[in-house]
Every structure is written in structure tokens, then in C-alpha cells.
Design an enzyme around this catalytic site. Structure first.
Site, PDB file in Angstrom:
ATOM      1  N   ASP A 113      34.683  19.850  19.018  1.00 15.80           N
ATOM      2  CA  ASP A 113      35.122  21.206  19.296  1.00 15.80           C
ATOM      3  C   ASP A 113      35.534  21.235  20.767  1.00 15.80           C
ATOM      4  O   ASP A 113      35.155  20.358  21.547  1.00 15.80           O
ATOM      5  CB  ASP A 113      33.976  22.180  19.024  1.00 15.80           C
ATOM      6  N   CYS A 162       0.839  -1.204   0.000  1.00 20.16           N
ATOM      7  CA  CYS A 162       0.000   0.000   0.000  1.00 20.16           C
ATOM      8  C   CYS A 162       0.871   1.250   0.000  1.00 20.16           C
ATOM      9  O   CYS A 162       0.581   2.229  -0.699  1.00 20.16           O
ATOM     10  CB  CYS A 162      -0.910   0.012   1.232  1.00 20.16           C
TER      11      CYS A 162
END
Length: 747
Positions: A438, A36
Site C-alpha cells: 500500500d 509421545c
């Protein structure tokens, strides 16, 4: 783009130059299996102007991106309805409405009625095992089976007919064909038997198959509702009213009437109705359901609070900074919904298989019928074996394998403070073998302090005045440290003009007629500033891990004014975070714009595998690209604007919500609290979720690969096949729900 952007207020996102698009959300009814999904997607993609269409079986929604002026919502709905399904355009009200716990309905009634009618057909079969002749007369069997077949099983005929009209197939068609064949064979034998005694009928097969399929779909729907529990839990955090102070009076108003800037009074034990800043009072606030932080957080005047968190023992007055769709909670809900609505890359392969699945199964059933009928002459057995093939082959499990795991995984991650923006990030994260970090604000607290400052002429106050003037409008952590130090020393900042940032290098401003620069040694080298007078002192500070910035006057001949040294502390959880990643077999790399000494200090303390220092923002993306050479899968963790290029360049970008919005937009994963240990958790939940996807797909494929041949060779009774088919979908969803037991270890 958020998953519930309604047609009334769509976001615009150019995919190619000059092409403005909008996203539509279409709730769809009537889908039963992966076939479907494939059919609805195919119908939507045929609509002129549609750029992309994704249909999710688990959420029963379609996400359609179309050219803004070329496609109307009504056209999309019509295309879905032509394919045999019901759809409508989701409105803003529907999208923003809290998803309440589903109320009990009457959907169990058909299952109960079917079971009651089928029981008298099945019980005599058990009696026959003990020699008891309990079999009901044929016409009574017909009378019991007919309502099950044509009344309770009518949904399969409707769904199958709709599929046929659309030139495709689905689960409903398989069930309708199989049970009709068993029912028709029984009726034929009953009518043509004559005077030869009671024939062996198969009414119980058709009735029990429909009963089991109905039961399986009901259990599947119940389990699917549990996968959306995280969304409902988040929505439940939204208070419906707020106590607003206006004109010195407190009044309780609906949350929709609260505006930015309103003062909201939050009593002890109440949920924060809005995002805002505390203006009065102090308290402990439980943010666990929003950020995943298990311990209460102290809040005082000036601190930010998040809507949905629970106030502790103190009375707080909060100035509203965000309400409605712009609130943190609303953005969290949209992020989770977006991840759940879109498909993981692996699902696209499944959809391609499902698109041809039903026709192939019908072909195998036809071959089974002819082979048994022509080979043995026993057409009765041939029909039953073909029925077993049709009934056991079900693409439901294939269609649910991936989306249910993703819905559950993203939901449980959200409860632990990990927001996964899209299914692709979730799928890719399981392969990550390098994580780049970082430094400032990610591995360190991001709250540096000015620990030393030295002026070339000895006037340290003048140095602070100049530095504070340059940085007076900046929100950078180093700028705040300068401003705090200047305030403590009584050095008032002077008015500055032409203030602008020099990406990755520093700041520029004109102060009291002088053209000033504040930034890194790299910036000073570019300007031709002689740093020799303070170089030894700077080297000594950098060797201690301090971050050094320089201040210069470039009005005429560039002249050094002085030097600033900043110190930051490593987060308590950072070492635990790196150790966990190492245990997971992941390399850790530091990628920072800070100087070598500061970077190496953090790198040694945390035992990172590699260090890149003095890196400009654009170079961070280059380093990430270099790390990916050789097939490595790289995740980048950051929190600042300067990290955004690297986050976007990484296979998986992970942003701290304590950082900037730019970083969060560039990342596929957002950590709701600044705890680097959540990085390992994010990778772990990705691995667990992907493992569930693989398990589900394995069993779904194996189930069909084993079941269909067994049925074709006559080794599987149609009733057993029906039970196995119903069980397959339920088992896939139930296996995905086991992810709800996952608990992050960063708590």
C-alpha cells in the site's frame, strides 16, 4: 486466538455455521519424543467434540479447539492421562503470570550419581587398551550397574510401560528395552558362567547408556529453556507497580489495580507501566525492546507511549489507555506464544513419520537379533547389535527439529520489532517472491498536508468549512490534514449529520441542510458531477504526485464545490527497503487507491516493478489473487482498514502496527514500527528459520538412516550408540539456538 486463552475465559470462534468453539491450553508432563506427541494428539482427537488438537514438544503444551458445550477440560485431561501422561488445564493466572528465568533445580543430581556409579565400569576398559587387568569382579559390576538401571533409569521403565499400555511406543521404551537386554545378558552370563574364569560382561553398556541419555535430556532441557528467552525478556518488561495520581495525591499501587483513565506518573529512568497518552511533560523514550527501534523517541503531550518502554530524562504524566491483557506488551507476548505453540505445516509430516517410527525400530531390532543369532550362532553378539539398534534410534531429534527453530526464530524476530502471529506465516514467508505495498502510511509517512485547495466560486474558506464539516469525525490521514488546514485558516466546522464512509471512494454527510460528498474522481463520476472547470488544475497537481479529492453538493443537481490537493512524503527508509527486497530476488508492486500521478511518482522514486493505482479495497484482494497466478508466493504490506481484504488474500499479510487493528488482525505478521525495511527483515528471518528447520530435519533423518543400519550390521558399539543418540537431540536444539545471533539490518 491467543495461545494462552484459558478455559475460564475462552474466545469463541465459529469454524462452521452454528459451531461455537473454545480453545484450551493443557501443559503436559512426561513427553520425551515425537512419538509421545503423536500419541497425545491421537488421544485428544478421540474426545467427542474436539475439532483440532496440536501438541508441541518444545513448549510441552497442547492447544485444543473443541465445541464450546460438548467438551469439558476434565475430559481432555483424563484423555491425556489415559495415554500415560500428566496434564492440567492452564488457568488465566498461569497464562498471564510472568515467565521468570528458570531457577536452578536438582535435575543434575541423577546425572552426577549415574556418572559416579558408571565410571568404575568404564575406566577398566581403557586400562585394557594398555594391557592392564583392571576389570572389576562381576558381582561388583552388578552392584554398581543395578542402581543405575533400576533406580536412576526407572523413568524409562515408567514411560515405556505407559506407552505399551496405550498401544504405542516412545523413546523411553527403546531405552528400556535396549539397556534391559544388555543388563539381562550380563546377569545371565554372570550366573551361568561356572568355573570358567571371569566372563566378558556388558554392565558398563547398560549403565553408560542410561547415564548418557540422562545427560542428553538434561542438556536438551537446558537448551530448550533458552528458546523461550524472548518470552521471558518480554514478560520482564512488565513493572509490578505504578505510581497513580488520584485526588491530587500520588500513590504506588499494584499494576492490577490501575484502571483505564488513571493518571500515571513515570519518573526518569522508569519503565512505562501502562499504555497511554502523555498529558504532561516531555522526554525521550527507549522503545527498543518493544518495537525494535534502537534510537530513543521524543515524546510530548498528546503522544502515545507503550508499556514496557523506558522513560529518559523527563518526568511524564500518562493517561492510561490500556492495562493488563489489553496492553500492547501483553498482545505481543500472546502473539509470540501463539506462533511458538502452533505447528508449521512441515511438522505435520514429521509427526506422521514419528507415529510409526518406534514400531519400525523395534521390528528392525528383532530382525537384527534373529539374523545375527541364527546366522552366526553367536547370540551374545546378536543381543548387543539389537541393543545398539534400539539405543541409537531416537525420535527426539525429529520431534524437536521444527518447534525449537520456530520458537527461536519468532523470539528473535520479536526482539527486532517483528511479530509473527503463527508458524504457518513464518514458514510460508521464506518462499515469498512478490511483495505488494500500500502507499499511504506504508511507503509514505501517512501524514499528508493540504497543499492546495480551489473553490469553484473562489470562496476557499467556505470550501474548507464544508470539507472540515464532512470529515470532522474521521480519523483518516487526509481528514486530519483537512481539519488542520481549516483550523489554521480559522474555518470552524459546522455540525454534520448522516455522516458515513463510502468504501474506497470518500465520505458523505449532511451539512447545513445540504447533502455533501467528498472523495475521489471515481466517486464524482458515479454521481455525475462535472469536473471540467477545475480539471486542468487537478491534472497539473496530479502530475506532481499530489492526491486530489473533490467536494460536491448533491442535494439536487450534483454540483462541484471545489477541489483539495494533498501532498505526502516518502519514508526515509522506503528506498532502502525496496533495494533490499530486490537483492533478495523479490518483485515489488504498488497497490494503492491513490490516483495514477501520485502512485507513479512514488513508484518511480522507489523503482518499483509494477504499479496499480485507483484501486478500490475489494479490488486490492483481486489484484493480490492475480499476482498469485502462476505459483507466485505473495506478501501484502498495508496499514489501513482498506488493506485488510488484500492482507487476508495474500499468502502472507504484513501489517504496520502504526495502522489499524483491523489490518493487524488480518495479517500473519505485524511490524511494531512503521519501517518498511522490516519487511525484508521479516522475510530474511523466515528464510533463516526455515533453513534451520531443513538442516535439523536433514540431520535427524540422516542420523537415523545411517545409525540404524550401522548398528544392525554390528558396526556400532551400544555405548557409542547411546552417546550418539543423546548428542542428536542436543545438536538439533543447539543448531536452532544459532538463530539468536540474527540481527536485522533495518536498525
Amino acid at each position: 486466538m491467543n495461545s494462552h486463552a484459558a478455559a475460564l475465559n475462552p474466545d469463541t470462534a465459529p469454524l462452521t455455521p452454528g459451531l461455537a468453539t473454545r480453545e484450551w491450553t493443557l501443559p503436559i508432563e512426561g513427553m520425551t519424543c515425537a512419538s509421545c506427541v503423536a500419541r497425545v494428539e491421537k488421544a485428544l482427537k478421540k474426545v467427542p467434540g474436539v475439532v483440532s488438537a496440536e501438541v508441541n514438544l518444545a513448549t510441552e503444551k497442547a492447544q485444543v479447539t473443541a465445541e464450546e458445550d460438548a467438551t469439558a477440560g476434565e475430559t481432555l485431561v483424563a484423555a491425556v492421562e489415559k495415554a500415560g501422561y500428566t496434564a492440567h488445564v492452564e488457568t488465566i493466572a498461569e497464562a498471564d503470570a510472568p515467565a521468570a528465568e528458570p531457577r536452578p533445580d536438582h535435575s543434575w543430581r541423577p546425572v552426577v550419581i549415574a556418572a559416579v556409579l558408571s565410571a568404575p565400569l568404564v575406566v577398566p576398559m581403557f586400562g585394557m587398551l594398555f594391557g592392564a587387568g583392571w576389570m572389576l569382579p562381576g558381582w561388583i559390576q552388578f552392584a554398581l550397574a543395578a542402581p543405575v538401571q533400576f533406580w536412576l533409569g526407572a523413568r524409562f521403565y515408567r514411560g515405556g510401560w505407559a506407552a505399551l499400555r496405550a498401544g504405542a511406543g516412545n523413546m523411553d521404551l527403546l531405552v528400556a528395552l535396549g539397556t534391559s537386554a544388555a543388563f539381562g545378558l550380563s546377569l545371565y552370563l554372570l550366573l551361568t558362567h561356572g568355573q570358567h574364569g571371569e566372563p566378558h560382561l556388558y554392565f558398563e553398556a547398560s549403565a553408560v547408556i542410561i547415564t548418557l541419555v540422562l545427560l542428553g535430556k538434561q542438556l536438551e532441557a537446558r537448551a530448550k529453556r533458552q528458546t523461550t528467552a524472548a518470552i521471558r525478556a518480554l514478560n520482564a518488561l512488565r513493572p509490578e507497580t505504578a505510581r497513580v495520581r488520584r485526588g491530587g495525591q500520588e500513590q504506588e499501587v499494584p499494576i492490577a489495580r490501575v484502571r483505564v483513565g488513571d493518571l500515571v506518573v513515570v519518573r526518569p529512568g522508569e519503565r512505562m507501566p501502562v499504555d497511554g497518552k502523555v498529558t504532561e511533560g516531555a522526554s525521550q523514550v527507549d522503545e527498543s525492546l518493544v518495537t525494535g527501534e534502537s534510537l530513543p523517541v521524543a515524546k510530548h503531550a498528546g503522544d502515545m507511549v507503550t508499556g514496557g518502554s523506558v522513560n529518559g530524562e523527563g518526568l511524564l504524566t500518562v493517561q492510561t489507555t490500556a492495562v493488563g491483557a489489553e496492553s500492547t506488551l501483553a498482545r505481543i507476548v500472546r502473539m509470540v506464544e501463539s506462533a511458538q505453540a502452533h505447528k508449521a505445516p512441515i511438522q505435520r509430516l514429521v509427526d506422521q513419520v514419528s507415529a510409526v517410527f518406534v514400531p519400525v525400530v523395534i521390528g528392525i531390532a528383532l530382525i537384527t537379533l534373529l539374523a545375527w543369532g541364527l546366522g552366526t550362532g553367536n547370540w551374545e553378539s546378536a543381543i548387543l547389535n539389537a541393543v545398539a539398534v534400539l539405543v541409537i534410534a531416537c525420535p527426539c531429534a525429529l520431534g524437536l527439529a521444527t518447534p525449537t527453530a520456530i520458537m527461536t526464530g519468532t523470539g528473535v524476530a520479536a526482539r527486532h520489532g517483528i511479530l509473527i502471529k503463527d508458524a504457518q506465516a513464518l514458514e510460508i514467508a521464506h518462499k515469498v517472491n512478490i511483495v505488494g505495498f500500500d502507499k499511504t502510511g506504508t511507503l509514505t509517512e501517512g501524514k499528508p498536508q493540504l497543499v492546495a485547495h480551489d473553490a469553484i466560486n473562489g470562496d476557499r474558506i467556505a470550501l474548507l468549512v464544508a470539507s472540515a464539516s464532512i470529515q470532522s469525525g474521521s480519523e483518516h490521514p487526509l481528514a486530519r490534514a483537512v481539519l488542520d488546514a481549516a483550523k489554521a485558516a480559522g474555518a470552524a466546522a459546522l455540525p454534520a449529520s448522516r455522516v458515513h464512509a463510502l468504501a474506497g471512494r470518500g465520505m458523505a454527510a449532511t451539512v447545513d441542510g445540504r447533502d455533501l460528498r467528498l472523495g475521489s474522481g471515481r466517486l464524482m463520476d458515479e454521481l455525475g458531477v462535472d469536473l471540467a472547470a477545475l480539471a486542468d488544475h487537478a491534472d497539473a497537481l496530479q502530475a506532481q504526485g499530489r492526491t486530489v479529492s473533490w467536494v460536491a453538493d448533491v442535494t439536487g443537481q450534483p454540483t462541484l464545490i471545489g477541489m483539495l490537493a494533498f501532498g505526502d512524503t516518502i519514508k526515509d527508509s522506503a528506498r532502502h527497503a525496496i533495494d533490499r527486497l530486490r537483492v533478495q530476488g523479490i518483485r515489488t508492486v504498488l497497490v494503492t487507491g491513490d490516483n495514477r500521478g501520485s502512485a507513479e511518482l512514488v513508484g518511480r522514486a522507489l523503482r518499483l516493478d509494477d504499479i496499480h493505482s485507483d484501486v478500490l479495497p475489494q479490488d486490492k484482494a483481486r489484484i493480490v489473487a492475480e499476482l498469485k497466478v502462476g505459483g507466485a508466493t505473495v506478501a501484502m504490506v498495508g496499514d489501513g482498514i482498506n488493506d485488510a481484504p488484500a492482507l487476508a488474500a495474500a499468502d502472507v499479510g504484513i501489517a504496520m502496527s502504526t495502522g489499524t487493528d483491523v489490518a493487524m488482525h488480518a495479517a500473519g505478521v505485524t511490524l511494531m514500527r512503521g519501517d518498511p525495511a522490516l519487511v525484508a527483515d521479516a522475510i530474511d528471518i523466515s528464510r533463516k528459520t526455515y533453513a534451520k528447520i531443513r538442516q535439523n530435519l536433514f540431520w535427524a533423518f540422516v542420523y537415523n538412516a545411517v545409525g540404524v543400519p550401522l548398528a544392525a550390521f554390528g558396526l556400532l558399539n551400544p555405548v557409542i550408540a547411546g552417546a550418539a543418540m543423546a548428542l542428536s537431540s542436543v545438536s538439533v536444539v543447539s543448531n536452532a539456538l544459532l538463530l539468536r545471533r540474527w540481527k536485522g539490518s533495518a536498525q
